[in-house]
Design an enzyme around this catalytic site. Structure first.
Site, PDB file in Angstrom:
ATOM      1  CB  SER A  31      -9.510  -9.308   4.279  1.00 24.47           C
ATOM      2  OG  SER A  31     -10.564  -9.695   3.426  1.00 24.47           O
ATOM      3  CG  ASP A  69      -5.909   2.366   3.400  1.00 23.03           C
ATOM      4  OD1 ASP A  69      -5.142   2.863   2.554  1.00 23.03           O
ATOM      5  OD2 ASP A  69      -6.232   1.174   3.413  1.00 23.03           O
ATOM      6  CD  GLU A 101      -4.917  -6.213  -1.641  1.00 20.84           C
ATOM      7  OE1 GLU A 101      -5.475  -6.801  -0.712  1.00 20.84           O
ATOM      8  OE2 GLU A 101      -4.754  -4.967  -1.649  1.00 20.84           O
ATOM      9  CG  ASN A 112      -1.901   1.095   1.252  1.00 19.79           C
ATOM     10  OD1 ASN A 112      -1.537   2.263   1.228  1.00 19.79           O
ATOM     11  ND2 ASN A 112      -3.171   0.742   1.310  1.00 19.79           N
ATOM     12  CG  HIS A 149      -5.906  -0.166  -1.837  1.00 21.39           C
ATOM     13  ND1 HIS A 149      -7.093  -0.639  -1.343  1.00 21.39           N
ATOM     14  CD2 HIS A 149      -5.966   1.189  -1.707  1.00 21.39           C
ATOM     15  CE1 HIS A 149      -7.843   0.364  -0.938  1.00 21.39           C
ATOM     16  NE2 HIS A 149      -7.179   1.494  -1.155  1.00 21.39           N
ATOM     17  CB  CYS A 152      -8.057  -5.181  -3.692  1.00 21.38           C
ATOM     18  SG  CYS A 152      -7.068  -3.661  -3.553  1.00 21.38           S
ATOM     19  CB  CYS A 189     -10.695  -2.826   0.024  1.00 21.98           C
ATOM     20  SG  CYS A 189      -9.967  -2.344  -1.566  1.00 21.98           S
TER      21      CYS A 189
END
Length: 148
Positions: free
Chosen positions: A80, A145, A57, A44, A55, A85, A82
């Site tokens: 996990s 975020d 990912e 991130n 982010h 993503c 969002c």
């Protein structure tokens, strides 16, 4: 169940998260792998780059560049995904996601599963502890975020 490869690559995602934390950003790291080999890794960087969609990912996928297919890849992430993503995972057809932490943030695992993604929750103590520390130390940045 985590394989040795899963454990190793989730650790790389954690290391990316820790690097982001050390830079003053949100500690979420990710790795895109194919057949146990790292294609790309990222973290991130919303704070560092001033980019609202950077982010963990997304950073790893951006660094991976164009791929002919993602259907033979695994995405490792310290937290996990969002919805943004998770949607990208589905859009790209990534078949398997290994998640370090769903305790501090979660909820999109079922979204992924309903779309055929094999979701593995590792409950990694280091991933959980790092994110917990970040949320406690920087609650305003965490709220930003996750768009709260």
């Amino acid at each position: 169940m985590l394989s040795d490869t899963d454990t190793r690559l989730l650790r790389v995602a954690y290391d990316e998260a820790k690097a982001g934390f050390d830079e003053g950003g949100c500690p979420i790291g990710s790795v895109l792998a194919r057949h146990g080999e790292i294609v790309a890794q990222g973290r991130n960087q919303r704070v560092q780059r001033g980019d609202p969609i950077a982010h963990g990912e997304m950073d790893a996928l951006r660094k991976a560049g164009r791929q002919k297919t993602y259907r033979d890849t695994v995405l490792y992430t310290s937290l996990s995904p969002c919805m943004m993503c998770a949607g990208t995972i589905v859009q790209f057809g990534i078949p398997r996601v290994v998640i370090g932490d769903v305790q501090n943030f979660g909820g999109n695992e079922e979204f992924l599963r309903k779309r055929g993604v094999d979701v593995v929750i590792a409950n990694d103590a280091d991933c959980i502890a790092l994110m917990k520390r970040f949320i406690e130390e920087k609650p305003a940045l965490w709220a930003e975020d996750i768009a709260e």
